[in-house]
Design an enzyme around this catalytic site. Structure first.
Site, PDB file in Angstrom:
ATOM      1  N   HIS A  90      93.410  89.826  44.462  1.00 19.57           N
ATOM      2  CA  HIS A  90      93.072  89.531  45.849  1.00 19.57           C
ATOM      3  C   HIS A  90      94.302  89.807  46.711  1.00 19.57           C
ATOM      4  O   HIS A  90      95.244  89.023  46.729  1.00 19.57           O
ATOM      5  CB  HIS A  90      92.618  88.081  45.982  1.00 19.57           C
ATOM      6  N   HIS A 136      89.561  90.953  51.380  1.00 25.00           N
ATOM      7  CA  HIS A 136      89.675  89.777  50.511  1.00 25.00           C
ATOM      8  C   HIS A 136      90.000  90.169  49.073  1.00 25.00           C
ATOM      9  O   HIS A 136      90.706  89.447  48.371  1.00 25.00           O
ATOM     10  CB  HIS A 136      88.356  88.989  50.544  1.00 25.00           C
ATOM     11  N   GLU A 159      83.252  60.552  43.952  1.00 27.56           N
ATOM     12  CA  GLU A 159      83.580  60.748  42.538  1.00 27.56           C
ATOM     13  C   GLU A 159      84.413  62.015  42.341  1.00 27.56           C
ATOM     14  O   GLU A 159      85.361  62.043  41.554  1.00 27.56           O
ATOM     15  CB  GLU A 159      82.298  60.853  41.703  1.00 27.56           C
ATOM     16  N   HIS A 203      70.275  57.669  37.040  1.00 23.79           N
ATOM     17  CA  HIS A 203      71.509  56.946  36.741  1.00 23.79           C
ATOM     18  C   HIS A 203      71.762  56.812  35.242  1.00 23.79           C
ATOM     19  O   HIS A 203      72.752  56.208  34.840  1.00 23.79           O
ATOM     20  CB  HIS A 203      71.474  55.549  37.378  1.00 23.79           C
TER      21      HIS A 203
END
Lengths: 671, 671
Positions: free
Chosen positions: A35, A265, A414, A476
């Site tokens: 890059h 890029h 988290e 969960h």
């Protein structure tokens, strides 16, 4: 962009920054991949930062009180490698620059912290760098509070691109940093308005300065090619009591035909365009060539911090012997000598009292004895403190007014928590642990992988580790999450059966230096299965014989965590039927796999039928069910092959057939 | 909070909302678990929304042109269940309310879309609901553009809590929604200032209104207990051309002793406090009792949309037969009749021309024939369009001015993309697929799991699926990610070996109705291995004999994707040595596992040694290496047992020993 005007504005600066640009162009052309555009766009910012502000000593890239430099936009790795090479890092040599992206080189496609001391962290996946930088800054605040400014007094700088800022983890990171007023954290946004798919605008029109302000940051907007503006912004950022974001308007692939395009890029390898870009820069030297004058200037910049380092070493030497020893021990991550005895005492007490508690509670019992003797631990939870049992009374809460606190309310973040913990561990001097529900391994996953890849001993306290969580239901209840963590190279996954195993698992996790640990802990109460005290840490072997068969050994039951007690109950039933049954507790598959074959065969001899029991998916168990190569066994598995459900815990175990009766029946069917 | 003042301000409204609060208190007390406070805090907002604005017909909860209501703060599930029960949903009966959180009930701890038609999506993990709501709103825009306002004309409402807004995925979601000006998306923020660990303030001080404004949203701040303010805000939100966020200041557990505390977040089961709260409300009826007058009022609200539904049905009936059929086919997710023939034609052509292309390119070739005949496909990429090969020329780009576009530049938002795709699939009428690098399964993981749990056929196009990615290095090279996706219940994981298998895999993925698919595709070019055209879809069987042994069958090689060609080369070498070798291609383990035992034994007969080859971790392979129960095989694995490295692809395959030579040697060692 008018290159001539830039050159005219600051001719010396221009050539020094051009060295970064041309090394990048040459290295990418040589590798035929990489890059180019990002280092070319941010060369001016990096040059000003490294030559006027960054506290570092190129010859000693891992000096403890250096400023940290984190390239969150890790694809622009040549920016970092060029800076290290130019300023005289002993490991990033010209040969390494020439070997960019080749097998065995230190100059990997993205920066890898384990390849050179001058690379603070691994920053391939976008957003991780800025999220880890928050952890670096927390570590600095914490250690400064503990050891004083004489020993700890530095900044964390991070360069983030549009990609980093679009990733959700960046929001968790910047709001946490804003909440904690991490004034030593300074982020540069490479605002080049280009991503791989085209202009940023096609996917995002966020007002980034406003967003950072909303998160409590100090924000400046500057021309990222103006060295004096860059310098002034850094001065202001350092002085502000908030974390600082400097939005740098830059041109990707500056001066190249691909400037300001998404092509810029990637890898700019066209020979003529490369030549034209160098000509535009006024760069007349050959590939990988940096004229002596420019190289010397950079090396002087790299030596700028030598005096500061020496002064710091003197201050350390002036400290008391105890303080020096403790500082060194802390920064080296060496466990205190008291640790083994402390764990043994707890084990002995627990074996005698045989409490019936959830292993998340067991973990709290361990932390209650560990935290007081390990001042480097730094706990936290993603808004589940009372459920994860991660806070012990001695820690105190880390906050703006209490930097000595060793517990952080991470909020419902988290991912940001996991990444911040990695940053703390990488900084050194901190042994971070943090809790959430095991199922939310999913949210933390990108950072958990990076913990393993970066070889840092972050501890993930994952409670509510199965359908035993009960009524909250399948969203969960982890099913595949043990397999996910076990599949990850270099990760240690512990699922202890009781308080004794939890203490042993913690002892291992808390003394690691190159491996992260997952502690999978139950919500529900579990009986103590290790009621005979043994001084030896049995979890270290990964698996061991917990209960031997009486009579002829016809069956081996293998289980982990909350299912070990169920396996013991199944053994009772089987023994009554005359089926001699061994129960193997297997709290850590990775450590068992690392034992020699003789031990593995002693624990799992060929012959008896085998049934593994775990309230998770089967994946990962077949290896142990089928025995060593060519020594097969009749085998089966009792566990989950679907998502869970919402109901009380006992109902779920019965519904999914994870019961002593079902295990005993499976064994009988195999005999 | 002065409850009397609230009651006095709007007495009728008060009692209607109180029905939600008391049902919540009773259900949680009966279950002895759950989350009381959120429904009690948001009851006023929900009452105004459902009775004055939400277009729904309680008797027909899955009517296509209904407004969508998404409870992103899914722990407050009793809010949704109470609303459905009160307004007369046929599935959420009083008995279901009484069975809250019990085995087999539709009223799970968190809303599960597969348990009742009135539940739009599964929203246990925080942030997923708001992120999916963006997909719902995109689906509505897209279908409105395609079928016109007469058939598609509705809003998406979402309730998000502090937890949802702290999760990083919410940032990806709101910036995507802002960029796309999704004016039909209205989010309510339950601004109660409380999380589990305490006051929000201890973990977060973000200026949320400013943050949403920075993302391009219309923002209002109101008293969340004032019905007229709520109504006015919804009216304004509907009129604004931007997505709207209504910040509702609320009191968690309103009127209960635990009001405004973190205790109020959880299960409020104390009998006396429950009684006191009801007394404060002026609620004199027994547990689970709702007086007829209030129930009738709610049922009238639930019937409010019946006329709208009937008018819509008339409009549909007035449309041409073709249009009706196409609308119905699209909403039902039925594949067009042309699909099999289209795939067969491509397979035939490819078998004849045998191109050597990367399977990501193969995928593009398939999409070039699929997209024109499947107007319900909606593609995209997380800023890797040119690498994922996800954009075909016919799609057009979805944008503010071109809602007919069927391709979305998601930006660097893997998680937001995955969740948005789930939302589109749940909305119906859209078959979403989206690309990123396979390694970034990690970022998308929470939403990928929810795709599987929610039983939606989202297609994840995961390219660069191994160390074959090359120079970008270990952060970008999946190792454990095939295992991760395979471990997930209900997920189909395809790793095709060439263009023929890619076409077959896409045919399966594009016709699923209840299972998501992962397509693991190579970066590097691969030869066509299926050079004899077969009309039958062989991938449907999961694994099949690609090349039979010549002479006595001594070895079976199993491989997937890019390693199939390597296995074929190993077979060549082994046959030269006189070792009869079968090669089995195993593009989908889940489908192979679902075949009958006879077929599995035909493909993998006992006897020959087995070697599996995959440039990923071993986990998941032991099942196939060891054979059916009690019929063991000597076996080995060639693949990865560590992270990858940065180097050209060929160097990496050699370095990690994934070569025809290494495979042949392993086979010889086993013979």
């Amino acid at each position: 962009m008018d290159i001539e005007a830039l050159k005219a504005r600051a001719p010396d600066h221009w050539m020094r920054a051009a060295a970064i640009r041309t090394l990048t162009l040459d290295a990418v052309a040589e590798a035929k991949s990489g890059h180019s555009g990002m280092p070319m766009g941010m060369a001016d910012v990096a040059t000003v930062l490294w030559s006027r502000h960054l506290k570092y000593d190129a010859a000693h890239p891992d000096w403890h009180d250096r400023d940290r430099f984190i390239l969150s936009a890790g694809h622009g790795s040549m920016l970092l490698y060029a800076l290290l090479y130019l300023s005289g890092d002993p490991e990033i040599t010209l040969q390494e620059i020439r070997n960019f992206r080749q097998l065995g080189a230190r100059t990997a496609g993205h920066p890898e912290n384990f390849l050179a001391r001058g690379i603070e962290c691994t920053t391939g996946p976008l957003g991780q760098g800025i999220a880890m930088s928050v952890g670096f800054a927390i570590a600095e605040e914490s250690l400064r509070a503990r050891f004083g400014r004489k020993l700890v007094d530095h900044f964390t700088y991070v360069i983030a691109g549009d990609g980093c800022l679009m990733e959700g983890v960046s929001q968790e990171a910047i709001t946490l940093a804003g909440r904690q007023k991490l004034s030593r954290l300074i982020a540069f946004w490479d605002n080049n308005a280009i991503t791989i798919d085209g202009k940023v605008d096609i996917a995002d029109r966020t007002d980034q300065p406003k967003r950072f302000e909303a998160a409590g940051w100090h924000v400046q907007e500057i021309d990222g090619h103006d060295p004096e503006a860059i310098d002034a912004a850094i001065v202001a950022a350092k002085a502000d009591p908030r974390p600082s974001m400097i939005a740098c308007r830059t041109h990707i692939a500056l001066g190249h035909a691909a400037q300001d395009t998404s092509k810029g890029h990637g890898a700019l390898t066209d020979a003529q365009q490369l030549k034209d870009a160098k000509a535009a820069y006024g760069w007349t030297w050959g590939p990988f060539e940096v004229p002596a004058e420019i190289k010397s200037w950079w090396e002087e910049a790299g030596q700028r911090g030598a005096a500061e380092r020496e002064a710091w070493e003197s201050r350390l030497a002036e400290a008391s012997a105890t303080r020096q020893a403790e500082f060194t021990r802390t920064m080296d991550g060496t466990a205190p000598k008291k640790l083994p005895a402390t764990i043994k005492a707890l084990k002995k007490q627990v074996a005698e009292t045989a409490p019936k508690v959830a292993t998340r509670k067991s973990s709290e019992m361990v932390l209650e004895v560990l935290n007081p003797i390990l001042p480097e631990t730094f706990g936290g939870s993603a808004d589940l403190t009372g459920s994860n049992n991660t806070l012990t009374p001695d820690l105190g809460v880390f906050d703006i007014e209490n930097r000595k606190g060793r517990y952080l309310y991470y909020g419902i973040r988290e991912h940001g928590m996991a990444a911040a913990m990695n940053g703390m561990a990488l900084h050194g001097g901190i042994r971070p642990y943090g809790g959430t529900f095991m199922c939310f391994t999913d949210y933390a996953r990108p950072a958990m992988r990076l913990a393993a890849l970066q070889k840092v001993p972050t501890v993930f306290v994952m409670t509510h580790d199965s359908i035993g969580l009960g009524e909250d239901g399948p969203t969960h209840q982890p099913v595949e999450h043990l397999a996910i963590s076990r599949a990850t190279p270099n990760m240690l996954v512990f699922r202890p059966a009781d308080t004794v195993e939890t203490a042993e698992a913690w002892e291992i996790a808390a003394t690691q230096t190159t491996r992260p640990s997952v502690l999978a802990l139950s919500r529900q109460g579990l009986p103590t299965v290790r009621t005979t005290h043994k001084s030896k840490n049995l979890v270290e072997q990964g698996a061991y014989v917990l209960a031997e068969a009486e009579g002829k050994r016809q069956a081996i039951l293998m289980a982990t965590g909350s299912e070990v007690a169920i396996a013991l109950a199944a053994r009772e039933a089987l023994q009554k039927w005359g089926v001699g049954t061994r129960v193997v507790s297997m709290p850590c598959m990775e450590l068992f796999a690392a034992q020699d074959e003789a031990y593995r065969k002693r624990v799992l001899p060929a012959g008896p039928v085998r049934v593994a029991i775990e309230a998770g998916c089967r994946m990962g168990w077949d290896r142990w069910l089928t025995g060593e190569r060519g020594r097969p066994n009749k085998a089966d598995f009792v566990g989950m092959d679907s998502f869970g459900a919402s109901a009380p815990e006992g109902d779920l175990y019965a519904h999914f057939g994870i019961t002593a009766e079902a295990i005993a029946e499976k064994v009988k069917a195999l005999l």
